[in-house]
Design a protein around this motif. Structure first.
Motif, mmCIF file in Angstrom:
data_model
loop_
_atom_site.group_PDB
_atom_site.id
_atom_site.type_symbol
_atom_site.label_atom_id
_atom_site.label_comp_id
_atom_site.label_asym_id
_atom_site.label_seq_id
_atom_site.Cartn_x
_atom_site.Cartn_y
_atom_site.Cartn_z
ATOM 1 N N HIS A 670 0.827 -1.209 0.000
ATOM 2 C CA HIS A 670 0.000 0.000 0.000
ATOM 3 C C HIS A 670 0.863 1.261 0.000
ATOM 4 N N ALA A 671 1.975 1.200 0.720
ATOM 5 C CA ALA A 671 2.840 2.382 0.775
ATOM 6 C C ALA A 671 3.488 2.654 -0.578
ATOM 7 N N ARG A 672 3.853 1.606 -1.317
ATOM 8 C CA ARG A 672 4.529 1.793 -2.599
ATOM 9 C C ARG A 672 3.550 2.072 -3.740
ATOM 10 N N GLN A 673 2.386 1.426 -3.720
ATOM 11 C CA GLN A 673 1.447 1.551 -4.834
ATOM 12 C C GLN A 673 0.312 2.515 -4.553
ATOM 13 N N GLN A 674 0.347 3.260 -3.461
ATOM 14 C CA GLN A 674 -0.680 4.251 -3.112
ATOM 15 C C GLN A 674 -2.090 3.652 -3.131
ATOM 16 N N GLY A 675 -2.223 2.461 -2.538
ATOM 17 C CA GLY A 675 -3.549 1.850 -2.416
ATOM 18 C C GLY A 675 -4.118 1.325 -3.709
ATOM 19 N N ARG A 676 -3.264 0.982 -4.663
ATOM 20 C CA ARG A 676 -3.749 0.470 -5.941
ATOM 21 C C ARG A 676 -4.402 -0.896 -5.793
ATOM 22 N N PHE A 677 -3.889 -1.708 -4.881
ATOM 23 C CA PHE A 677 -4.406 -3.062 -4.699
ATOM 24 C C PHE A 677 -4.984 -3.204 -3.295
ATOM 25 N N SER A 678 -6.055 -3.973 -3.209
ATOM 26 C CA SER A 678 -6.643 -4.331 -1.911
ATOM 27 C C SER A 678 -6.755 -5.846 -1.834
ATOM 28 N N LEU A 679 -6.588 -6.378 -0.648
ATOM 29 C CA LEU A 679 -6.558 -7.829 -0.443
ATOM 30 C C LEU A 679 -7.978 -8.379 -0.402
ATOM 31 N N LEU A 680 -8.237 -9.389 -1.229
ATOM 32 C CA LEU A 680 -9.516 -10.094 -1.197
ATOM 33 C C LEU A 680 -9.454 -11.327 -0.309
ATOM 34 N N GLU A 700 0.735 -16.183 -2.111
ATOM 35 C CA GLU A 700 -0.205 -16.183 -3.226
ATOM 36 C C GLU A 700 -1.498 -15.551 -2.728
ATOM 37 N N LEU A 701 -1.730 -14.331 -3.175
ATOM 38 C CA LEU A 701 -2.829 -13.519 -2.678
ATOM 39 C C LEU A 701 -3.717 -13.114 -3.846
ATOM 40 N N GLU A 702 -5.007 -13.085 -3.576
ATOM 41 C CA GLU A 702 -5.964 -12.589 -4.564
ATOM 42 C C GLU A 702 -6.253 -11.124 -4.245
ATOM 43 N N LEU A 703 -5.926 -10.255 -5.184
ATOM 44 C CA LEU A 703 -6.042 -8.815 -4.984
ATOM 45 C C LEU A 703 -7.100 -8.233 -5.907
ATOM 46 N N GLN A 704 -7.619 -7.107 -5.492
ATOM 47 C CA GLN A 704 -8.546 -6.338 -6.314
ATOM 48 C C GLN A 704 -7.838 -5.061 -6.754
ATOM 49 N N GLU A 705 -7.675 -4.899 -8.040
ATOM 50 C CA GLU A 705 -7.006 -3.712 -8.558
ATOM 51 C C GLU A 705 -7.998 -2.563 -8.679
ATOM 52 N N ARG A 706 -7.580 -1.399 -8.287
ATOM 53 C CA ARG A 706 -8.436 -0.236 -8.347
ATOM 54 C C ARG A 706 -8.715 0.124 -9.808
#
Length: 1006
Positions: A670-680, A700-706
């Protein structure tokens, strides 16, 4: 002005309406017929396992549409092509393997010749357990690829073998017109099918012996079951009728199957159908095993071939996000390089340049921890193998898990009754043996008296061992199985304190206790035990059903017990559940009864001598409750590669640890991508532990891209311990690099910190080459290619290649099968001489040109899960990591839909590694393993570890090795050493009781 012809218009309107109705009716009839025509195929059973049965190889004329039979003269061939967009590769091979195609029954028989008369076609399916015909239909190769094709001269066969199935088919020629009855007899089950014509598609079930596999008949016993005898069937001598006989034999009984017939007249007996009345369906004497166009497909061959849809018995078969996570688009690794600081990665368990003995590399292979639970533990097999639990099987058979339970004190129970119940039921942790492997001979000691109060006489008696007098008991010895537990009081009860003295004669209560010390010496002979402590017959364990007490002895009162010096500790009798009042209450007896010898008393006389109402059976307390603490047996396991237990699954990673690592990574992301991805959700976390420097994790994480869709994050991270340093030099750094290795940094709270391990990134687009040596395995080659085509279709991944190294197979055209399979890439290599697995694998690897691709040394009898390509890629890193997945070896009669077997924990025959690393370690040992196999995989493992590579060892979900025997295969006349691993080595068989045998690794230096 002309007048409007109303009457004519009315007549024409009626005609137009009638014409419209007729047109609609015709149209509806046409639509109904069009919809009903494909509906007929929908009612037929699919012809294969998981819809992948190799059906559809014959059309209505019996013409071959699948495998090519053209012999080629090339010694090798390499082919690479991309299928055109929209084409289905499954259509090019065996009727579309991998999809539940409609069953294409054989409607018309091939041309019949007069020389076919006198025998029938016989197909044999060996090495398949069970006695039910339904299990034969669930065979992977039934009905197209039998082990043997031959003929039989009469419908009475007894090969005197075990675990096989027969399919006999052909034509019946009646001797005269009339009504005929058929009957079938067999051991075990069988079915007789008959068609009203010569078409196999019209076959109907006429008679059968059983459906469950437990029914059987004696030879010639045609009337044991009502289902054996068919209804009368009208037959004409001028016609021939297609028949099919199915038989399944297990490993017991006198195997036989015979079909009899008789005219439908009173008093006539059944006679076996002889050679004068049967003929071949087709001549198969000149065909190879991959020619299957002539094999008839009838309702008898496919009906009931599938297991009923029900809940899977194995938890591993349930859906899991890991199985399809590879289909989610991956986050580009280049965009994640700046999330964590780079750090050197050199674990301490790597044995680079460390001299190890032959086959000692097994001791340097460690297991990884997995979160969340992947349910690879074979819980459905633990009825036969309880090695997951620390107690020995003999201990569990005798005592079960009662030591983990604390019974609640019932309401109204006095202290004396609780003491007796607790002393008998529960075992003290101080009494357990230090090493559970020390045999069970010392488990039970002789009966020990527990004093309830001082004796009435002036003699001084020893006090009973209690918690307050530890000196009276032997030194406590803690069990290895219980060393993990908290203080034993909450879960385990110690020795019971002595009961209060009742107001009456001093009683003595004898209870059975577990003693770790030496057996008590024999006491001087004296009066026998009290009558309430005697048990007739052989001794029973404590959990055995309780019986009424036996006849009393000549001793009237309580007395010290005597010990038979010839009796062992296991022969110690077990006390019954008797209340103190029943023990202490005297019973009037006559003089003659007291002087009667025990040998002269029978059970009947003993029951007559006992007054009614004085001896009662113990009442069962259905309201008894207990307390128990939460148990996690996973905490007892270590990451050592245990070769003794083959039903336990992957090690389970603690949830708190996995969540903590993911939280740290997401915080940095979150710090590097400015909240671009959120954890599902967390799909998979794998941990390899290094207690000196830190732990490696695969996240191995499932993320939601903004502003986008779902994304897959699959990266390696390193949790570095505070103050840990790799050393003076980084083995991965270049020699001229001026950048010093990064120092270990710590968080403000002193906790380990995540970093990105250098040179530890896996590639998603790397090519995977399956290397498989073969020889005379037509049915398995066909199935392997069908699975590869299905894998490409289900995943859409064409970045893999199949390389078959053929040692002069004469039962099929391997090259022609590869050409017609429709694989995106394949390579065919032909070698002469005897089968040599090491040489075949080495030849296949040498044919791979790209050194930066992965070679997967494979076996032919494998069932692959859909994510196998992704699993191999992410566990192989060039110069760092090799992959040795653990396959589940299926037992006899078991299938991937109903798996019964064990994990092949000591086999490393399935091995994935980059070609550059394979060449660097020297490849296969083709000189030493020229005339033998079994151990070549262990020898390769030794050199891989010495080269500084890690070997990832994980149990892969839905990854099966099909059952097969080596009778009739290439192992005839070959040397197989007693030691060694590999799937070609003799595998641990499943004995009669179902518990798998374990092949132990040889000790270093042997």
């Amino acid at each position: 002005m002309p007048r409007l012809p109303v009457k004519k218009l009315r007549k024409q309107v009626k005609l137009l309406l009638l014409l419209l109705l007729v047109t609609c009716a015709a149209w509806l009839t046409y639509v109904h017929l069009s919809l009903a025509r494909p509906g007929r195929a929908g009612h037929l059973r699919p012809g294969g396992r998981d819809g992948e049965r190799l059906s559809g190889v014959t059309d209505s004329r019996g013409a071959q549409v699948g495998l090519s039979t053209q012999r080629t003269e090339d010694s090798s061939e390499s082919h690479e092509e991309e299928q055109p967009e929209g084409s289905d590769p499954s259509l090019h091979f065996l009727g579309g393997a991998g999809r539940p195609a409609a069953l294409n029954l054989t409607q018309q028989a091939p041309p019949w010749q007069e020389e076919f008369k006198g025998q029938a076609n016989l197909h044999v399916f060996e090495d398949w357990c069970g006695g039910a015909v339904g299990r034969l239909r669930r065979n992977l190769h039934f009905p197209l690829f039998p082990h043997t094709r031959t003929t039989v001269k009469k419908l009475a066969v007894s090969p005197k073998w075990k675990n096989y199935g027969l399919r006999i088919f052909g034509f019946i020629h009646p001797a005269r017109d009339g009504d005929v009855q058929f009957s079938v007899a067999s051991d075990d089950n069988s079915e007789f099918w008959l068609s009203p014509s010569e078409s196999p598609a019209g076959a109907q079930l006429m008679a059968f012996v059983g459906k469950t596999g437990t029914e059987w008949t004696a030879p010639g016993e045609f009337t044991k079951f009502s289902s054996q005898v068919s209804k009368p069937r009208r037959l004409l001598a001028s016609r021939r009728y297609y028949f099919e006989l199915l038989h399944k034999q297990d490993d017991r009984g006198s195997d036989h199957v015979e079909v009899g017939w008789r005219p439908f007249l009173p008093g006539l007996k059944f006679e076996v159908i002889g050679s004068a009345h049967i003929s071949l369906f087709t001549d198969e004497s000149t065909l190879k095993m991959d020619h299957v166009a002539q094999v008839p497909q009838s309702p008898a061959s496919h009906v009931g071939g599938h297991l009923p849809r029900e809940e899977p018995r194995a938890d591993m078969l349930r859906p899991d996000p890991r199985d399809t996570f590879f289909l989610v688009p991956r986050v580009e690794p280049s965009s994640l390089e700046d999330v964590l600081e780079p750090c050197a990665y050199a674990p301490t368990y790597v044995v680079k340049d460390f001299p190890i003995a032959r086959y000692q590399g097994l001791q340097f292979v460690y297991l990884s921890f997995v979160y969340p639970n992947d349910y690879t533990r074979l819980t459905h097999m633990e009825t036969e193998n309880k090695c997951f639990y620390r107690e020995s099987p003999l201990y569990l058979e005798r005592f079960g898990f009662y030591k983990y339970m604390k019974m609640d004190r019932p309401d109204g129970e006095d202290e004396a009754e609780e003491v007796q119940r607790r002393a008998f039921l529960f075992l003290s942790p101080e009494d357990f043996l230090e090493d559970e492997d020390e045999g069970e001979g010392e488990l039970l000691d002789s009966l020990e008296p527990s004093e309830a109060s001082p004796p009435q006489s002036g003699q001084q008696a020893p006090a009973a061992p209690t918690a307050e007098t530890p000196s009276a008991a032997p030194p406590p010895r803690r069990s290895r199985a219980l060393s993990w537990a908290a203080p034993p009081r909450p879960l385990f009860l110690g020795r019971a304190p002595p009961p209060r003295a009742p107001a009456g004669p001093p009683p003595k209560v004898y209870v059975t206790r577990v003693r770790p010390g030496p057996r008590a010496p024999p006491r001087p002979l004296g009066p026998r035990w009290p009558p309430f402590l005697l048990h007739p017959g052989p001794p029973r364990p404590p959990r055995a059903p309780r019986r009424p007490p036996p006849a009393p002895s000549r001793t009237l009162g309580p007395a010290p017990p005597t010990t038979d010096p010839d009796s062992s500790s296991e022969a110690a009798p077990v006390t019954s559940f008797l209340s103190l009042s029943q023990v202490l209450e005297p019973r009037p007896r006559g003089r003659a009864e007291a002087e009667a010898a025990p040998d002269e008393a029978s059970e009947d006389s003993a029951e007559e001598a006992v007054p009614q109402g004085r001896w009662r059976e113990e009442a069962i307390d259905w309201q008894r409750t207990f307390s128990v603490g939460a148990l996690d047996f996973e905490l007892l396991r270590s990451d050592w590669n245990d070769l003794r237990c083959n039903v336990s699954g992957n090690l389970q990673l603690a949830e708190a640890e996995a969540v903590d690592v993911v939280a740290q990574y997401m915080e940095r992301l979150h710090a590097r991508q400015q909240g671009r991805f959120s954890l599902l959700r967390i799909v998979n976390v794998e941990k390899r532990r290094d207690s000196a420097r830190g732990s490696r994790f695969l996240l191995e994480l499932e993320l939601q891209e903004r502003g986008g869709g779902r994304r897959r994050l699959s990266e390696y991270v390193f949790l570095r311990l505070p103050g840990a340093r790799v050393g003076d030099e980084d083995p991965d750094a270049d020699g001229d690099s001026s950048e010093p290795p990064p120092a270990a940094t710590t968080r403000p709270d002193g906790r380990p910190e995540l970093c990105r391990p250098r040179h530890l990134a896996w590639r998603q687009d790397v090519m995977v080459h399956f290397i498989v040596p073969v020889k005379n395995q037509a049915r398995w080659v066909a199935q392997f290619l069908a699975d590869m085509v299905a894998l490409r279709r289900r995943t859409g991944d064409s970045r893999f290649s199949v390389t078959l190294v053929d040692f002069d197979s004469d039962d099929m055209d391997v090259q022609g099968a590869l050409r017609s399979a429709g694989l995106p890439r394949y390579q065919y290599l032909r070698r002469t001489g005897n089968f040599e697995r090491s040489a075949g694998l080495q030849a296949g690897v040498d044919a791979v040109q790209d050194a930066s691709s992965i070679v997967f040394l494979c076996d032919l009898h494998i069932h692959f899960p859909p994510n196998i390509l992704d699993c191999v890629r992410k566990h192989c890193v060039e110069g760092k990591l090799a992959f040795a997945p653990v396959v589940m070896r299926l037992g006899c009669g078991s299938s991937p839909q109903d798996p019964h077997g064990y994990w092949e924990v000591n086999g490393f025959g399935l091995f994935g590694i980059y070609k550059s690393d394979f060449d660097r370690v020297g490849g296969m040992n083709t000189e030493e393993f020229r005339d033998q196999w079994g151990g070549e995989d262990w020898e390769l493992l030794d050199r891989v570890l010495q080269a500084g590579l890690e070997v990832e060892r994980l149990r892969v979900r839905n990854f099966f090795h099909h059952y097969h025997s080596r009778r009739g295969m290439w192992t005839q006349g070959r040397k197989v050493p007693r030691g060694g691993g590999g799937l070609r080595a003799p595998s641990p068989p499943l004995p009669q009781d179902g518990q798998p045998l374990h092949r132990q690794a040889p000790m270093p230096g042997r």
